[in-house]
Design an enzyme around this catalytic site. Structure first.
Site, PDB file in Angstrom:
ATOM      1  N   ASP A  21       0.819  -1.225   0.000  1.00 56.23           N
ATOM      2  CA  ASP A  21       0.000   0.000   0.000  1.00 56.23           C
ATOM      3  C   ASP A  21       0.848   1.269   0.000  1.00 56.23           C
ATOM      4  O   ASP A  21       0.647   2.153  -0.824  1.00 56.23           O
ATOM      5  CB  ASP A  21      -0.925   0.036   1.230  1.00 56.23           C
ATOM      6  CG  ASP A  21      -2.127  -0.878   1.067  1.00 56.23           C
ATOM      7  OD1 ASP A  21      -2.412  -1.305  -0.077  1.00 56.23           O
ATOM      8  OD2 ASP A  21      -2.785  -1.171   2.087  1.00 56.23           O
ATOM      9  N   ARG A 101       0.560   5.296  16.788  1.00 63.51           N
ATOM     10  CA  ARG A 101       0.040   6.285  15.833  1.00 63.51           C
ATOM     11  C   ARG A 101       0.359   7.740  16.191  1.00 63.51           C
ATOM     12  O   ARG A 101       0.777   8.500  15.321  1.00 63.51           O
ATOM     13  CB  ARG A 101      -1.458   6.100  15.607  1.00 63.51           C
ATOM     14  CG  ARG A 101      -1.856   4.696  15.145  1.00 63.51           C
ATOM     15  CD  ARG A 101      -0.987   4.152  14.035  1.00 63.51           C
ATOM     16  NE  ARG A 101      -1.438   2.830  13.600  1.00 63.51           N
ATOM     17  CZ  ARG A 101      -0.645   1.883  13.118  1.00 63.51           C
ATOM     18  NH1 ARG A 101       0.650   2.088  13.025  1.00 63.51           N
ATOM     19  NH2 ARG A 101      -1.142   0.730  12.730  1.00 63.51           N
ATOM     20  N   ASP A 130      -6.908   4.224  12.836  1.00 69.39           N
ATOM     21  CA  ASP A 130      -5.550   4.714  12.644  1.00 69.39           C
ATOM     22  C   ASP A 130      -5.529   6.036  11.875  1.00 69.39           C
ATOM     23  O   ASP A 130      -4.756   6.933  12.175  1.00 69.39           O
ATOM     24  CB  ASP A 130      -4.694   3.650  11.950  1.00 69.39           C
ATOM     25  CG  ASP A 130      -4.363   2.508  12.901  1.00 69.39           C
ATOM     26  OD1 ASP A 130      -4.364   2.753  14.132  1.00 69.39           O
ATOM     27  OD2 ASP A 130      -4.110   1.386  12.435  1.00 69.39           O
ATOM     28  N   SER A 181      -4.521  -8.477   7.804  1.00 69.83           N
ATOM     29  CA  SER A 181      -3.921  -7.160   7.945  1.00 69.83           C
ATOM     30  C   SER A 181      -3.173  -7.172   9.273  1.00 69.83           C
ATOM     31  O   SER A 181      -3.754  -7.427  10.320  1.00 69.83           O
ATOM     32  CB  SER A 181      -5.013  -6.087   7.955  1.00 69.83           C
ATOM     33  OG  SER A 181      -4.480  -4.900   8.497  1.00 69.83           O
TER      34      SER A 181
HETATM   35  N1  ARG Z   1      -7.895  -2.491  16.099  1.00 69.54           N
HETATM   36  C1  ARG Z   1      -6.643  -2.041  16.607  1.00 69.54           C
HETATM   37  C2  ARG Z   1      -6.686  -0.568  16.919  1.00 69.54           C
HETATM   38  O1  ARG Z   1      -7.478   0.129  16.373  1.00 69.54           O
HETATM   39  C3  ARG Z   1      -5.496  -2.375  15.689  1.00 69.54           C
HETATM   40  C4  ARG Z   1      -5.433  -1.616  14.415  1.00 69.54           C
HETATM   41  C5  ARG Z   1      -4.398  -2.076  13.420  1.00 69.54           C
HETATM   42  N2  ARG Z   1      -4.559  -3.471  13.140  1.00 69.54           N
HETATM   43  C6  ARG Z   1      -4.185  -4.137  12.062  1.00 69.54           C
HETATM   44  N3  ARG Z   1      -4.334  -5.424  12.084  1.00 69.54           N
HETATM   45  N4  ARG Z   1      -3.678  -3.561  11.019  1.00 69.54           N
HETATM   46  O2  ARG Z   1      -5.919  -0.097  17.704  1.00 69.54           O
END
Ligand code: ARG
Length: 427
Positions: A21, A101, A130, A181
């Site tokens: 990506d 993040r 995110d 993911s």
């Molecule tokens: N659901 C989790 C959060 O919002 C993880 C997000 C990223 N997860 C991922 N498998 N790419 O903090």
């Protein structure tokens, strides 16, 4: 003919992981007229090609590629504050992805300011938190910064993305891409999508990457001692360690005993529920130990007030409000509580569980002489009489005023003495 004057392009700083990506995002942003600068954050993710990432970014068209080692920042400013707050979103998720993040947002703004870029860019979709975290946090640090979100905007299917990649000479992964993911860092690994999207499905073996199946974990438990100073772990089994080493050691040890697997359906900020599988061996072990140490060192009312604050801390982190006045105030409160959270906790790691076996602290307000039922009891039993009188006074007053207090049961209660045969009466 006059020589063509090169038009100076605006610069954008892209959060770059080296994956498909964010690699495709490079030519895509170039097509929008930008010079692309990449920023890759090392937050302790398990990439075996970290050194090649910058090179790959340049090959794909970036004008400059930055790699920042943010592991210590991640620990000192996010993981330890989170541990001190025993932070678990909805009571279970240790927030591993959520902590990275705000840090990535800060790094993007930092590079943007250094490079004179007008915008930052990330590879988040339009469905997750995110995107919210990165954009809200970046906005808190630089309200003028423009944010671009190629993946949210380009409306390409996976197939179209691969086609686009080939057309623009973006190296596409040669190994089979994961059906999930994934996101990982020092504090844990997050895995979603694929078969996990049906909450009836048991996560397949392949969904895990950091931990051993508890059923296949060693039959012999591991026992580990963790020492805390002001709520921060500083030693394992008496050996002083820095954060990176300590978290790494516990991820390995607890992971080998299947500790830290979390399978949850969570309430997303963007309005729907999603299922995610987390592996956080060190986080689960440390939070378990830290919570235990607080039970012997914190005052009762502080513990109660802190419990409410901890929930708020977790929700604010999850929902992207890291850089906010409330978060600052919450952290100041939590830090104050941690002054006495010193001591050592002994845990047993066994088949998926981290169980506290023992704890000790020079700051413990647990007092043997008050707690004991044996000799040496210093508790004033007689004082309880007056205490109960005063403690129960408001309730008694209520009953006296409102004639409540019926002793009748709601259902039929059988009384053996009524039937004339008293069967068991202690003598
Ligand atoms: N659901 C989790 C959060 O919002 C993880 C997000 C990223 N997860 C991922 N498998 N790419 O903090």
């Amino acid at each position: 003919m006059a020589p063509k004057k090169a038009v100076k392009k605006d610069k954008v700083v892209l959060a770059y992981s080296g994956g498909l990506d964010t690699s495709v995002a490079i030519p895509w942003l170039m097509e929008q007229g930008y010079d692309v600068i990449t920023m890759t954050a090392d937050v302790g993710q398990q990439a075996d090609n970290m050194e090649e990432i910058n090179e790959k970014a340049i090959k794909t068209g970036a004008v400059t590629a930055h790699m920042l080692d943010l592991r210590n920042e991640m620990i000192e400013r996010f993981i330890w504050p989170g541990l001190k707050a025993n932070a678990l979103y909805e009571g279970v998720y240790p927030l591993n992805s959520a902590y990275s993040r705000p840090l990535i947002a800060q790094a993007l703004v930092y590079i943007a300011q250094k490079e004179g870029a007008v915008a930052i860019a990330h590879g988040c979709t339009g469905k997750g938190q995110d995107q919210v975290r990165i954009e809200v946090c970046a906005g808190a640090l630089d309200p003028t910064i423009k944010v671009l979100a190629p993946v949210r905007d380009w409306h390409m299917s996976r197939e179209q993305e691969m086609e686009y990649a080939e057309k623009h000479n973006v190296p596409v992964p040669t190994t089979r891409m994961s059906p999930y993911s994934l996101d990982d860092n020092l504090w844990g690994r997050s895995c979603e999508c694929g078969v996990l999207e049906d909450p009836w499905n048991k996560p397949p073996k392949g969904a895990y990457g950091l931990t051993v199946d508890p059923l296949e974990a060693p039959d012999k438990p591991a026992v580990v001692e963790i020492t805390f100073e002001k709520g921060i772990p500083t030693a394992v089994d008496g050996r002083k360690m820095g954060g990176i080493e300590l978290i790494g050691a516990l991820n390995k040890l607890a992971g080998a005993h299947g500790v830290g697997r979390i399978d949850m359906v969570e309430n997303r900020l963007v309005g729907f529920k999603s299922r995610e599988v987390y592996e956080c061996p060190a986080a689960v072990t440390l939070i378990t130990a830290h919570k235990a140490l607080e039970t012997i060192t914190l005052a009762k009312d502080v513990m109660r007030a802190k419990g409410d604050i901890e929930k708020r801390f977790a929700e604010m982190t999850y929902e992207g409000c890291w850089f906010s006045p409330l978060m600052e105030a919450i952290q100041a409160f939590v830090d104050k509580t941690q002054e006495v959270v010193n001591g050592t906790v002994r845990l047993q790691l066994y088949k998926g569980q981290a169980v506290v076996e023992g704890m000790k602290s020079a700051d413990a307000i647990y007092r043997y002489d008050l707690a004991t039922y044996s000799e040496g009891d210093s508790f004033d039993h007689a004082a309880s009489v007056g205490f109960i009188k005063v403690w129960g006074l408001p309730i008694k007053t209520w009953t006296q005023t409102h004639e409540k207090g019926s002793v009748n049961f709601d259902s039929d209660v059988k009384d053996s003495t009524l039937a004339g045969k008293e069967i068991a009466k202690a003598s």
